[in-house]
Design an enzyme around this catalytic site. Structure first.
Site, PDB file in Angstrom:
ATOM      1  N   GLY A  25      34.507 -23.433  29.857  1.00  0.00           N
ATOM      2  CA  GLY A  25      35.634 -23.381  30.779  1.00  0.00           C
ATOM      3  C   GLY A  25      36.869 -24.129  30.297  1.00  0.00           C
ATOM      4  N   ARG A  30      37.727 -19.329  32.061  1.00  0.00           N
ATOM      5  CA  ARG A  30      38.273 -20.687  31.931  1.00  0.00           C
ATOM      6  C   ARG A  30      39.697 -20.770  32.450  1.00  0.00           C
ATOM      7  NH1 ARG A  30      39.918 -21.382  25.728  1.00  0.00           N
ATOM      8  NH2 ARG A  30      40.149 -19.209  25.200  1.00  0.00           N
ATOM      9  N   ASP A  78      40.783  -6.205  27.808  1.00  0.00           N
ATOM     10  CA  ASP A  78      40.910  -7.300  28.780  1.00  0.00           C
ATOM     11  C   ASP A  78      42.107  -8.189  28.469  1.00  0.00           C
ATOM     12  OD1 ASP A  78      39.037  -7.777  26.556  1.00  0.00           O
ATOM     13  OD2 ASP A  78      39.022  -9.840  27.266  1.00  0.00           O
TER      14      ASP A  78
END
Ligand code: AMP
Ligand code: MG
Length: 491
Positions: A129, A96, A255
């Site tokens: 998103g 997103r 991440d």
């Protein structure tokens, strides 16, 4: 220097010049309703050499709300994977967020313009998103609060709102935030190519990161190990700073770990109010994997994941040796910070015990971490001083008195002068932090389209160490309702 307009921003998109395996080219998806400016951060605009008056143009909200592009932008979603709560997830990527491009300012600094909440990308998986206004405000304010505290972090350029509905636990509205950093490469960017056994891409990525962000290592024969050692060092320093200020990252997955050692990806996060080493800021973190006192260890765990990815490029023993230095670096930096918070100049072997006893007193009495440290600056080391206000924090004031005697002796042993020490301590013990309840107040007003509190907090938190007359209420402990606001991953 003539400041730039939106249309003349100086783009130099190094990531877009990498092979397409590193990303997917994708444009932001405009909101159905027109985006509008909620807040623009002048300090970040200056980093882009962008004229501050540009924020007033409707095109500003258009560009950073995802409905317009300006010349030089080459939007892309970055590919990465990562370990989430200890489990490897083979593909994540910007689901997103979209890297609009990289601006190179007149000082030669590079700034990614990373638009979060920009709509679906090929990496959106089941997501929509979008980001909701609530989480965009939390990220916007915390980026700048951390920067104000002197903690490495992505910066925040602006916050743009829309009336588009976004579905979470309840219906909310969509918003975007533009984050800025010299790079948004994560540990997970390395992991994806390692686990896919695409070692040529892995090497290309490492060379790229070294060339762009660690150029002093580019010619070194052992550049990959030295690069890793620097990431270890930066990560250790970063987490030591979080620990000193009482801040936790609620989703410390690989991440969300910046290769540059920046605080990255503000989802659930938190400054602790009462001192509690087991503080868990993310209410979805049932096992406390990312509890406050686990964060240094998780830093090591994440770095070992990164080390693993570098095995095709560097000798195992040398990577391991770099990793072995991590804990010492965290400890050294943490103790340096804590010594400054205590107002001590020299380093003594028994300072550790002095600090431990204080922390144990604080836990027992659930003392407000930030308020206590700030007030400790008022400690009087004169004979017979009772330091009444400080002792009131403790359920067992006699035990505090015993500690205060030791502290006084320690101060006297280095001829510490109260007034001078206070000035020094005020530079490291913040008065203002982004408490959850303050963010919550700004969010609730913003949901009614009153953005004044966002602006007030932004200005306040950019100078957290400075007394700001009239703003004392913002330095107070949270009211009861504000103590246990739960922050989840939903954002
Ligand atoms: P985060 O927990 O925000 O660090 O996100 C973890 C992963 O989920 C990243 O790949 C994000 O891009 C993705 N993600 C989170 N929220 C959404 C969303 N609403 N739509 C699409 N992808 C998302
Ligand atoms: Mg993330």
């Amino acid at each position: 220097m003539t400041p730039h307009s939106l249309e003349t921003l100086a783009f130099d998109n190094s990531y877009a010049r990498l092979p397409e395996v590193f990303y997917a080219k994708v444009n932001p998806t405009p909101f159905a309703t027109p985006p509008s400016l909620i807040s623009a951060n002048r300090a970040a605009m200056e980093l882009l050499d962008l004229d501050p008056s540009e924020a007033m143009r409707p095109e500003f909200a258009g560009v950073f709300g995802g409905s317009l592009l300006v010349p030089g932008m080459e939007p892309l979603a970055m590919l990465y994977s990562g370990h989430q709560f200890g489990v490897y997830v083979p593909q994540l990527g910007d689901g997103r967020a979209i890297l609009l491009g990289e601006v190179k300012n007149e000082r030669g600094e590079r700034w990614d313009l990373h638009l979060k909440g920009a709509g679906m990308t090929p990496f959106s998986r089941d997501g929509d998103g979008r980001s909701v206004l609530r989480s965009a405000i939390r990220e916007y304010l915390c980026c700048e609060a951390m920067h104000g505290l002197g903690i490495p972090t992505t910066r925040a350029l602006c916050l743009i709102g829309s009336d588009d509905k976004v579905y979470r636990e309840q219906i909310e509205t969509g918003a975007t935030i533009v984050r800025m950093a010299p790079s948004h490469v994560r540990f997970g960017t390395f992991e994806i190519f390692y686990y896919r056994k695409q070692h040529e891409h892995l090497q290309r990525l490492a060379d790229y990161v070294i060339e762009m962000h660690f150029p002093h290592l580019a010619q070194a024969p052992d550049k990959y190990v030295r690069f890793f050692a620097e990431v270890v060092e930066r990560t250790a320093k970063l987490i030591a700073q979080w620990q000193a200020v009482g801040w936790s990252h609620g989703v410390l997955n690989t991440d969300n770990m910046s290769i540059l050692g920046l605080t990255l990806d503000y989802g659930p996060y938190g400054f602790m109010d009462d001192y509690d080493p087991g503080f868990i800021c993310n209410h979805s973190d049932y096992n406390g994997r990312y509890a406050f006192n686990q964060q240094p260890y998780i830093g090591l765990w994440n770095l070992s994941c990164l080390a693993q990815t570098l095995l095709p490029l560097a000798p195992k023993e040398e990577l391991k040796a770099a990793l072995d230095g991590y804990q010492t670096t965290v400890d050294r930096h943490y103790h340096d910070h804590m010594r400054s918070k205590l107002g001590l100049v020299a380093e003594r072997a028994d300072d550790e015990a002095l600090l431990q006893e204080l922390k144990s007193l604080m836990v027992g009495s659930r003392v407000d971490y930030t308020i206590f440290w700030r007030e400790l600056g008022t400690f009087s080391s004169g004979p017979g001083a009772s330091n009444e206000r400080l002792r009131e924090h403790f359920l067992n004031p006699e035990r505090f008195d015993a500690w205060a005697l030791q502290y006084r002796d320690r101060l006297q042993s280095e001829q510490s002068r109260d007034e001078e020490r206070r000035v020094r301590m005020d530079r490291v013990n913040p008065k203002y932090i982004l408490r959850n309840y303050l963010a919550q107040g700004a969010i609730e007003k913003a949901q009614q389209k009153d953005y004044s509190e966002v602006e007030r907090l932004l200005t306040l938190l950019q100078q957290p160490y400075v007394e700001q007359p009239g703003m004392e209420a913002y330095a107070a402990a949270p009211p009861n309702w504000g103590k246990h606001i739960s922050v989840s991953c939903s954002s």
